[in-house]
Design an enzyme around this catalytic site. Structure first.
Site, PDB file in Angstrom:
ATOM      1  N   GLY A 175      14.351  15.345  -7.210  1.00  0.00           N
ATOM      2  CA  GLY A 175      15.058  15.275  -5.926  1.00  0.00           C
ATOM      3  C   GLY A 175      15.458  16.632  -5.386  1.00  0.00           C
ATOM      4  N   GLU A 207       6.022  11.740  -6.668  1.00  0.00           N
ATOM      5  CA  GLU A 207       6.000  13.195  -6.644  1.00  0.00           C
ATOM      6  C   GLU A 207       5.115  13.706  -7.783  1.00  0.00           C
ATOM      7  OE1 GLU A 207       7.102  15.408  -4.369  1.00  0.00           O
ATOM      8  OE2 GLU A 207       5.777  16.481  -5.716  1.00  0.00           O
ATOM      9  N   LYS A 261       0.397   7.050  -9.729  1.00  0.00           N
ATOM     10  CA  LYS A 261       1.254   8.047 -10.366  1.00  0.00           C
ATOM     11  C   LYS A 261       1.188   7.909 -11.893  1.00  0.00           C
ATOM     12  CE  LYS A 261       4.628  10.837 -11.306  1.00  0.00           C
ATOM     13  NZ  LYS A 261       4.807  12.218 -11.079  1.00  0.00           N
ATOM     14  N   GLY A 296       1.064  20.019 -28.622  1.00  0.00           N
ATOM     15  CA  GLY A 296       1.265  18.691 -28.043  1.00  0.00           C
ATOM     16  C   GLY A 296       2.055  18.775 -26.751  1.00  0.00           C
ATOM     17  N   CYS A 317       7.759  13.287 -18.314  1.00  0.00           N
ATOM     18  CA  CYS A 317       6.877  12.288 -17.688  1.00  0.00           C
ATOM     19  C   CYS A 317       5.794  11.697 -18.579  1.00  0.00           C
ATOM     20  CB  CYS A 317       6.208  12.900 -16.466  1.00  0.00           C
ATOM     21  SG  CYS A 317       7.358  13.106 -15.120  1.00  0.00           S
TER      22      CYS A 317
HETATM   23  C1  UDX Z   1       3.585  16.567 -15.305  1.00  0.00           C
HETATM   24  C2  UDX Z   1       2.452  16.445 -14.284  1.00  0.00           C
HETATM   25  O1  UDX Z   1       1.618  17.605 -14.373  1.00  0.00           O
HETATM   26  C3  UDX Z   1       3.025  16.316 -12.874  1.00  0.00           C
HETATM   27  O2  UDX Z   1       1.983  16.086 -11.948  1.00  0.00           O
HETATM   28  C4  UDX Z   1       3.995  15.131 -12.834  1.00  0.00           C
HETATM   29  O3  UDX Z   1       4.604  15.027 -11.554  1.00  0.00           O
HETATM   30  C5  UDX Z   1       5.065  15.288 -13.894  1.00  0.00           C
HETATM   31  O4  UDX Z   1       4.464  15.458 -15.192  1.00  0.00           O
HETATM   32  P1  UDX Z   1       5.187  18.514 -16.131  1.00  0.00           P
HETATM   33  O5  UDX Z   1       5.504  17.590 -17.246  1.00  0.00           O
HETATM   34  O6  UDX Z   1       6.311  19.147 -15.395  1.00  0.00           O
HETATM   35  O7  UDX Z   1       4.275  17.782 -15.041  1.00  0.00           O
HETATM   36  O8  UDX Z   1       4.295  19.736 -16.692  1.00  0.00           O
HETATM   37  P2  UDX Z   1       2.749  19.902 -17.076  1.00  0.00           P
HETATM   38  O9  UDX Z   1       2.304  21.220 -16.591  1.00  0.00           O
HETATM   39  O10 UDX Z   1       1.934  18.750 -16.681  1.00  0.00           O
HETATM   40  O11 UDX Z   1       2.805  19.997 -18.680  1.00  0.00           O
HETATM   41  C6  UDX Z   1       3.168  18.898 -19.491  1.00  0.00           C
HETATM   42  C7  UDX Z   1       3.019  19.269 -20.948  1.00  0.00           C
HETATM   43  O12 UDX Z   1       1.652  19.424 -21.308  1.00  0.00           O
HETATM   44  C8  UDX Z   1       3.699  20.587 -21.337  1.00  0.00           C
HETATM   45  O13 UDX Z   1       4.321  20.451 -22.583  1.00  0.00           O
HETATM   46  C9  UDX Z   1       2.551  21.565 -21.400  1.00  0.00           C
HETATM   47  O14 UDX Z   1       2.812  22.658 -22.244  1.00  0.00           O
HETATM   48  C10 UDX Z   1       1.451  20.670 -21.951  1.00  0.00           C
HETATM   49  N1  UDX Z   1       0.092  21.140 -21.651  1.00  0.00           N
HETATM   50  C11 UDX Z   1      -0.335  21.235 -20.356  1.00  0.00           C
HETATM   51  C12 UDX Z   1      -0.783  21.446 -22.701  1.00  0.00           C
HETATM   52  O15 UDX Z   1      -0.426  21.341 -23.872  1.00  0.00           O
HETATM   53  N2  UDX Z   1      -2.065  21.848 -22.396  1.00  0.00           N
HETATM   54  C13 UDX Z   1      -2.506  21.941 -21.119  1.00  0.00           C
HETATM   55  O16 UDX Z   1      -3.689  22.307 -20.927  1.00  0.00           O
HETATM   56  C14 UDX Z   1      -1.615  21.635 -20.064  1.00  0.00           C
HETATM   57  P1  ADP Z   2      14.197  13.648 -12.605  1.00  0.00           P
HETATM   58  O1  ADP Z   2      13.565  14.584 -13.591  1.00  0.00           O
HETATM   59  O2  ADP Z   2      13.401  12.373 -12.407  1.00  0.00           O
HETATM   60  O3  ADP Z   2      14.571  14.293 -11.311  1.00  0.00           O
HETATM   61  P2  ADP Z   2      16.933  13.841 -13.538  1.00  0.00           P
HETATM   62  O4  ADP Z   2      17.548  13.176 -14.708  1.00  0.00           O
HETATM   63  O5  ADP Z   2      16.755  15.323 -13.551  1.00  0.00           O
HETATM   64  O6  ADP Z   2      15.552  13.103 -13.284  1.00  0.00           O
HETATM   65  O7  ADP Z   2      17.777  13.501 -12.212  1.00  0.00           O
HETATM   66  C1  ADP Z   2      18.175  12.238 -11.838  1.00  0.00           C
HETATM   67  C2  ADP Z   2      19.552  12.349 -11.166  1.00  0.00           C
HETATM   68  O8  ADP Z   2      19.871  11.086 -10.583  1.00  0.00           O
HETATM   69  C3  ADP Z   2      20.698  12.691 -12.127  1.00  0.00           C
HETATM   70  O9  ADP Z   2      21.328  13.881 -11.708  1.00  0.00           O
HETATM   71  C4  ADP Z   2      21.655  11.466 -12.007  1.00  0.00           C
HETATM   72  O10 ADP Z   2      23.023  11.822 -12.068  1.00  0.00           O
HETATM   73  C5  ADP Z   2      21.295  10.931 -10.631  1.00  0.00           C
HETATM   74  N1  ADP Z   2      21.650   9.521 -10.429  1.00  0.00           N
HETATM   75  C6  ADP Z   2      21.362   8.458 -11.209  1.00  0.00           C
HETATM   76  N2  ADP Z   2      21.842   7.321 -10.667  1.00  0.00           N
HETATM   77  C7  ADP Z   2      22.453   7.655  -9.493  1.00  0.00           C
HETATM   78  C8  ADP Z   2      23.132   6.927  -8.454  1.00  0.00           C
HETATM   79  N3  ADP Z   2      23.265   5.599  -8.517  1.00  0.00           N
HETATM   80  N4  ADP Z   2      23.637   7.613  -7.407  1.00  0.00           N
HETATM   81  C9  ADP Z   2      23.488   8.953  -7.334  1.00  0.00           C
HETATM   82  N5  ADP Z   2      22.850   9.700  -8.266  1.00  0.00           N
HETATM   83  C10 ADP Z   2      22.341   9.068  -9.340  1.00  0.00           C
END
Ligand code: UDX
Ligand code: ADP
Length: 493
Positions: free
Chosen positions: A16, A161, A220, A271, A276
């Site tokens: 967000g 996203e 997604k 790993g 996500c």
């Molecule tokens: C991921 C997706 O890329 C993104 O599109 C989605 O919105 C959220 O999840 P993120 O988890 O932030 O993003 O990072 P990413 O760059 O994808 O890396 C994830 C993990 O895989 C990390 O631990 C990274 O080190 C690892 N990784 C990535 C590898 O081990 N090898 C690679 O070649 C790429």
């Molecule tokens: P992401 O990585 O998906 O952005 P985060 O845990 O970093 O997840 O952020 C989620 C945010 O949503 C937290 O800061 C949490 O406090 C907030 N949140 C959860 N429930 C509510 C709600 N009902 N109203 C407002 N904020 C909320």
């Protein structure tokens, strides 16, 4: 056409916060208010110490905060004023009850929907930003449909996203695509069009994909599953490389030049981590199981199993190379974040490698440039990591503020995160500080080009997916044989 003047984003987290900051910068005529129930987080967003570390984020926030970008705890007012409401709250894996350890817990999404239904009046477009299971939009719709307010009308869209941490601002400003899913009715299409108009301020029209709601939600999950699958695929090959003499870097290059395969996401590692990949695959598996698609569920489970195998394999290699015991030995761990350029440790492989080493009685000196000490302690004392002995962390773990201090009197240096600074350390100085023989275990292959130099200094270098020290080949082979006989010990999530 729906006129959008106000956007509210519920949830000021990793998704967000950066997403709405970029929307505010790109659409100066729209007022964007990011709200959260966590007061400390909002205070931090309004300060010079943002709650998350992300390259370039501070500058972008400062360019529009107080102008058309606001961070607030006043959720009610922001919902009331908004034309579009993004739901960006956390959707963690359930830790209890039905679907425990696999299903996504949608209680925060549901709470948002109920709050919106309670407060909102007039027409609202509600957008799922958080990653959710397929058909989650149905829950939000059902909650709104039960509202008795005569003038409340709404459309629910899915707009997942795809930003990756560490490159969030770049990903948001130059996305590969924007995906928007909605109802196939004229009203649904009109809502999709209104959201498209926001993105069109900076994203070319041909990069905006519109689908039905369920395709968008599933895309997604599928995108994350495919990305994680590539990492598990190359990591499985890395195990083979270590026993055959092939080099996984060369293999990745050779296969990545095939356009049909492509280069990205073929970096062998200890790993994947992050909030996500594991969560979304578990969620996908759960959905498949509940729909009796058992073979599909088993297929995706393998991606997670290989990830766990890779972490365990790396830790076992450290123990084997250190003469089969690390009990009471001191080991420096460089890097704790799940990847470079973030302070986020969610599902970081470092946590699991540290767990295995602590299980063997090793003393760890941990350094990470962006992760706070309290976070490392919180992660390692978590019940899934330290089980019924959280006290062991205070006995076994020291957190240090610079890498040289971490290596004082250590038997080994273990690189768990690919921070660029680790490529430029003074390895001669580190070697002087360490006990001999001094080992380097490069879990991220950041030192690939330095191997010769490191060996000349005197280090014994071990890396993922490559045999650096030919003299060790039979030893490495025997490590692998031993590991193959060890049944997989799963970490509860
Ligand atoms: C991921 C997706 O890329 C993104 O599109 C989605 O919105 C959220 O999840 P993120 O988890 O932030 O993003 O990072 P990413 O760059 O994808 O890396 C994830 C993990 O895989 C990390 O631990 C990274 O080190 C690892 N990784 C990535 C590898 O081990 N090898 C690679 O070649 C790429
Ligand atoms: P992401 O990585 O998906 O952005 P985060 O845990 O970093 O997840 O952020 C989620 C945010 O949503 C937290 O800061 C949490 O406090 C907030 N949140 C959860 N429930 C509510 C709600 N009902 N109203 C407002 N904020 C909320």
């Amino acid at each position: 056409m729906v006129q959008v003047n106000n956007i509210c984003c519920i949830g000021a987290g990793y998704v967000g916060g950066p997403t709405c900051t970029v929307i505010a910068q790109m659409c100066p005529q729209i007022t964007v208010t990011v709200v959260d129930i966590n007061e400390e987080r909002i205070r931090a967003w309004n300060s010079n110490q943002l709650p998350i570390y992300e390259p370039d984020l501070q500058e972008v926030v400062e360019s529009c905060r107080g102008r058309n970008l606001f961070f607030s705890t006043n959720v009610k007012e922001a919902i009331k004023n908004a034309d579009i409401i993004f739901i960006s709250v956390n959707t963690p894996t359930k830790t209890f009850g039905m679907g425990k350890g696999r299903a996504a817990d949608l209680k925060y999404v549901e709470a948002c929907a109920r709050q919106i239904a309670d407060i909102a009046d007039g027409y609202k477009i509600v957008v799922e930003k958080s990653t959710v299971p397929v058909r989650a939009a149905e829950i939000i719709r059902r909650i709104f449909q039960t509202s008795t307010k005569p003038n409340l009308s709404f459309q629910v869209l899915s707009n997942p996203e795809f930003l990756a941490e560490g490159t969030a601002i770049e990903n948001l400003k130059n996305p590969d695509r924007i995906l928007i899913g909605g109802d196939e009715t004229p009203a649904g299409q009109e809502a999709i069009e209104a959201l498209c108009e926001i993105y069109k301020h900076w994203v070319p029209k041909n990069k905006i994909i519109t689908t039905n709601t369920w395709s968008s939600e599933l895309s997604k999950l599928a995108a994350n599953a495919f990305l994680a699958q590539r990492i598990s695929s190359i990591n499985s090959i890395s195990a083979l490389c270590e026993v055959t003499g092939a080099d996984v870097g060369e293999v990745a290059h050779a296969i990545g030049t095939d356009n049909r395969i492509g280069r990205p996401f073929l970096q062998a590692s200890i790993g994947f981590g992050g909030s996500c990949f594991q969560k979304d695959i578990l969620n996908l598996i759960y959905i498949c199981e509940t729909l009796s698609l058992h073979e599909v569920a088993l297929y995706w489970q393998q991606v997670l199993d290989i990830n766990e195998y890779q972490r365990r394999r790396f830790a076992s290699r450290i123990v084997s190379c250190l003469f089969n015991t690390v009990a009471d030995k001191k080991i420096a761990v460089l890097g704790f974040a799940f990847k470079k350029d973030t302070g986020d440790t969610r599902e970081s492989s470092s946590i699991h490698v540290c767990k295995y080493l602590m299980d063997e009685g090793a003393h760890l000196a941990i350094y990470d440039p962006k992760v706070k000490k309290e976070q490392i302690i919180r992660d390692l004392t978590h019940p899934t990591i330290s089980e019924d002995n959280p006290g062991r962390v205070s006995k076994l773990v020291t957190i240090v503020s610079e890498p040289y201090a971490a290596c004082e009197n250590t038997h080994a240096l273990v690189i768990c995160t690919e921070w660029d600074i680790f490529k430029h350390l003074d390895y001669e100085r580190l070697y002087e500080k360490m006990l001999k023989p001094a080992f380097i275990f490069d879990g991220r292959r950041v030192l690939d080009v330095l191997h010769k130099k490191l060996q000349q200094i005197g280090f014994q270098v071990e890396t993922i997916g490559k045999r650096v020290h030919p003299a060790l080949s039979s030893h490495v082979l025997s490590c692998h044989k031993k590991q193959d006989q060890t049944p997989a010990k799963k970490i509860k999530t």
